[in-house]
Design a protein around this motif. Structure first.
Motif, mmCIF file in Angstrom:
data_model
loop_
_atom_site.group_PDB
_atom_site.id
_atom_site.type_symbol
_atom_site.label_atom_id
_atom_site.label_comp_id
_atom_site.label_asym_id
_atom_site.label_seq_id
_atom_site.Cartn_x
_atom_site.Cartn_y
_atom_site.Cartn_z
ATOM 1 N N ALA A 33 -43.513 -43.920 -11.769
ATOM 2 C CA ALA A 33 -43.659 -42.883 -10.747
ATOM 3 C C ALA A 33 -43.332 -41.511 -11.314
ATOM 4 N N ALA A 34 -42.288 -41.442 -12.139
ATOM 5 C CA ALA A 34 -41.903 -40.158 -12.727
ATOM 6 C C ALA A 34 -42.984 -39.630 -13.664
ATOM 7 N N TYR A 35 -43.529 -40.498 -14.519
ATOM 8 C CA TYR A 35 -44.602 -40.072 -15.413
ATOM 9 C C TYR A 35 -45.825 -39.613 -14.625
ATOM 10 N N ALA A 36 -46.208 -40.393 -13.608
ATOM 11 C CA ALA A 36 -47.428 -40.093 -12.859
ATOM 12 C C ALA A 36 -47.283 -38.820 -12.038
ATOM 13 N N VAL A 37 -46.194 -38.702 -11.285
ATOM 14 C CA VAL A 37 -46.024 -37.555 -10.404
ATOM 15 C C VAL A 37 -45.796 -36.273 -11.199
ATOM 16 N N CYS A 38 -44.936 -36.324 -12.212
ATOM 17 C CA CYS A 38 -44.684 -35.123 -13.016
ATOM 18 C C CYS A 38 -45.949 -34.682 -13.756
ATOM 19 N N GLY A 39 -46.708 -35.637 -14.283
ATOM 20 C CA GLY A 39 -47.954 -35.288 -14.958
ATOM 21 C C GLY A 39 -48.955 -34.674 -14.003
ATOM 22 N N ALA A 40 -49.067 -35.248 -12.800
ATOM 23 C CA ALA A 40 -50.016 -34.726 -11.818
ATOM 24 C C ALA A 40 -49.653 -33.317 -11.362
ATOM 25 N N LEU A 41 -48.346 -33.044 -11.259
ATOM 26 C CA LEU A 41 -47.883 -31.727 -10.829
ATOM 27 C C LEU A 41 -47.708 -30.755 -11.988
ATOM 28 N N ASN A 42 -48.076 -31.206 -13.192
ATOM 29 C CA ASN A 42 -47.970 -30.382 -14.400
ATOM 30 C C ASN A 42 -46.525 -29.977 -14.689
ATOM 31 N N LYS A 43 -45.616 -30.925 -14.477
ATOM 32 C CA LYS A 43 -44.202 -30.717 -14.759
ATOM 33 C C LYS A 43 -43.818 -31.508 -16.006
ATOM 34 N N PRO A 44 -42.690 -31.183 -16.647
ATOM 35 C CA PRO A 44 -42.291 -31.879 -17.881
ATOM 36 C C PRO A 44 -42.116 -33.385 -17.667
ATOM 37 N N THR A 45 -42.595 -34.163 -18.642
ATOM 38 C CA THR A 45 -42.460 -35.628 -18.563
ATOM 39 C C THR A 45 -41.423 -36.151 -19.554
ATOM 40 N N LEU A 60 -37.872 -37.518 -20.611
ATOM 41 C CA LEU A 60 -36.953 -38.362 -19.858
ATOM 42 C C LEU A 60 -35.708 -37.621 -19.378
ATOM 43 N N SER A 61 -35.353 -36.507 -20.025
ATOM 44 C CA SER A 61 -34.148 -35.782 -19.640
ATOM 45 C C SER A 61 -34.428 -34.562 -18.770
ATOM 46 N N SER A 62 -35.695 -34.317 -18.423
ATOM 47 C CA SER A 62 -36.019 -33.140 -17.626
ATOM 48 C C SER A 62 -35.577 -33.326 -16.180
ATOM 49 N N VAL A 63 -35.312 -32.216 -15.501
ATOM 50 C CA VAL A 63 -34.837 -32.262 -14.119
ATOM 51 C C VAL A 63 -35.890 -32.877 -13.207
ATOM 52 N N TRP A 64 -37.142 -32.467 -13.355
ATOM 53 C CA TRP A 64 -38.211 -32.995 -12.509
ATOM 54 C C TRP A 64 -38.365 -34.504 -12.697
ATOM 55 N N PHE A 65 -38.352 -34.928 -13.959
ATOM 56 C CA PHE A 65 -38.531 -36.347 -14.253
ATOM 57 C C PHE A 65 -37.412 -37.176 -13.629
ATOM 58 N N ARG A 66 -36.182 -36.730 -13.803
ATOM 59 C CA ARG A 66 -35.052 -37.451 -13.234
ATOM 60 C C ARG A 66 -35.057 -37.419 -11.710
ATOM 61 N N ALA A 67 -35.526 -36.307 -11.146
ATOM 62 C CA ALA A 67 -35.575 -36.198 -9.690
ATOM 63 C C ALA A 67 -36.538 -37.220 -9.097
ATOM 64 N N VAL A 68 -37.701 -37.399 -9.730
ATOM 65 C CA VAL A 68 -38.699 -38.324 -9.187
ATOM 66 C C VAL A 68 -38.198 -39.761 -9.265
ATOM 67 N N TRP A 69 -37.759 -40.191 -10.472
ATOM 68 C CA TRP A 69 -37.300 -41.582 -10.546
ATOM 69 C C TRP A 69 -36.037 -41.796 -9.719
ATOM 70 N N GLY A 70 -35.224 -40.736 -9.571
ATOM 71 C CA GLY A 70 -34.024 -40.859 -8.755
ATOM 72 C C GLY A 70 -34.348 -41.096 -7.285
ATOM 73 N N ILE A 71 -35.349 -40.385 -6.766
ATOM 74 C CA ILE A 71 -35.760 -40.561 -5.365
ATOM 75 C C ILE A 71 -36.279 -41.976 -5.141
#
Length: 395
Positions: free
Chosen positions: A293-305, A307-318
């Motif tokens: 989910a983190a890879y897919a959502v961050c990639g789709a939103l053009n955010k860093p993928t 593993l230590s990025s805030v966006w990536f951790r936020a998605v898998w955390g949710i």
């Protein structure tokens, strides 16, 4: 680093063999014996074909699939609906399924040490969070591969103890079944093997590993096919064990009591072995679903993928928190799960078609571009899945 160090294919195998696969394969074997092996075989071949495209895309572009979608489609009226579909079906869908993954792992552990499903679910969620937060990709990779090995061992031993009836299996394989009563189970077998989020996860893993290892594309492709084949074999063994115990018998397998129902056949070993298998299946999916989910959502939103990025951790955390909360409260997010199933049913043909399109048009593919055979196989997969779904819904 040697080519044998790449493990991305086995992570994909770990991702699709979750509690849902264990339950579906058990019910298929108990209700239809080996008459539905053709559906499993189709699913494994289709998975190998589609994941091979994902491997080649990640290798050639150095990007995950959602990142490639984001950059290849420029027109807003095309791009943004695709982004919304990915975020909804992969992000929200995986959050809904995460509770099932954690519950599956908890059921396995609770069968060995009784602490309660909620307690074990919380512990499993914490373990998954620690591995993902640590951000050590090789540690995550090694844990998942070890759990795949545990699953293979557990179900192989279970199958061996069941004293399989080889002649009955061969007879049933040679007389495949496709009718109204079997259609739901067939679609479930296909749906639990050909997982849309794995297409996103695999391309991202290959792109990441290629940055570190610089291996030839053939290494990743060969290992992907082998690992998915192993996953299919594990599923077949689960189906065979259930067939031995229940097909044509008076006693009926119940989805909520799989281990206890196997006890008459396997004796006192049944509950422990099945519990270990459910634990391994649940934990692997509990880790890979948030990761995908983190890879897919961050990639789709053009955010860093990373593993230590805030966006990536936020998605898998949710995704992980949603699963833990549902497990701790003992609730089943019914509407969310129904949405996830419906969205994934729509998503798979759409994503497969998009993948086919990119594999024929992406400028970076070069020699890895789809050939006629891959297009025919990929197109056939889409047509058959759409046809079966239409038959189920409207016939």
């Amino acid at each position: 680093m040697t080519p044998t160090r790449t493990k991305s294919g086995y992570i994909i195998a770990a991702a699709f063999i979750g509690p849902g696969t264990v339950t579906t394969a058990s019910l298929a074997g108990a209700q239809f014996g080996f008459h539905l092996v053709w559906a499993l075989l189709f699913s494994v071949i289709a998975t190998i074909v589609l994941q091979d495209m994902s491997v080649r895309l990640g290798f050639a572009t150095g990007k995950g699939m959602s990142e490639a979608l984001h950059h290849q489609f420029k027109r807003p009226w095309v791009k943004y609906p695709l982004i919304l579909l990915v975020v909804a079906a992969i992000g929200i869908g995986n959050a809904a399924y995460e509770s099932g993954n954690l519950t599956g792992a908890a059921l396995g552990l609770n069968g060995i040490v009784s602490l309660g499903i909620g307690t074990w679910g919380g512990i499993m969620g914490l373990i998954a969070a620690m591995l993902l937060w640590w951000g050590k990709y090789r540690i995550i990779e090694s844990v998942l591969v070890a759990l795949v090995g545990l699953m293979a061992l557990v179900f192989a031993v279970t199958f061996a103890v069941s004293e399989p009836d080889w002649s009955a299996m061969l007879n049933q394989i040679s007389s495949p079944v496709l009718n109204t009563s079997s259609l739901t189970t067939i679609l479930a077998l296909i749906g639990t093997t050909i997982v849309p989020y794995n297409l996103f996860l695999h391309a991202s893993l290959i792109a990441r590993q290629q940055q570190e290892q610089h291996l030839p594309a053939s290494t990743y492709r060969r290992q992907s096919g082998l690992a998915i084949g192993v996953g299919g074999l594990i599923t077949l063994v689960i189906m065979a064990t259930a067939m031995q115990a229940f097909y044509g018998q008076a006693n009926e397998l119940q989805a909520g009591n799989l281990a206890a129902q196997l006890a008459p056949l396997l004796g006192s070993y049944a509950e422990v072995f099945f519990a270990m298998g459910m634990f391994a299946a649940g934990l692997t999916s509990a880790i890979t679903a948030p990761l995908a989910a983190a890879y897919a959502v961050c990639g789709a939103l053009n955010k860093p993928t990373d593993l230590s990025s805030v966006w990536f951790r936020a998605v898998w955390g949710i995704v992980l928190v949603a699963g833990v909360v549902a497990t701790l409260t003992g609730t089943r997010p019914l509407y969310a799960i129904l949405f996830a199933q419906a969205a994934n049913g729509v998503l798979l043909p759409v994503i497969a078609l998009l993948l086919l399109y990119m594999m024929n048009t992406h400028p970076q593919l070069g020699a890895l571009r789809n050939r006629l055979a891959a297009n025919v196989l990929g197109g056939g997969v889409v047509i058959l899945i759409v046809g079966l779904t239409y038959q189920k819904l409207f016939a």
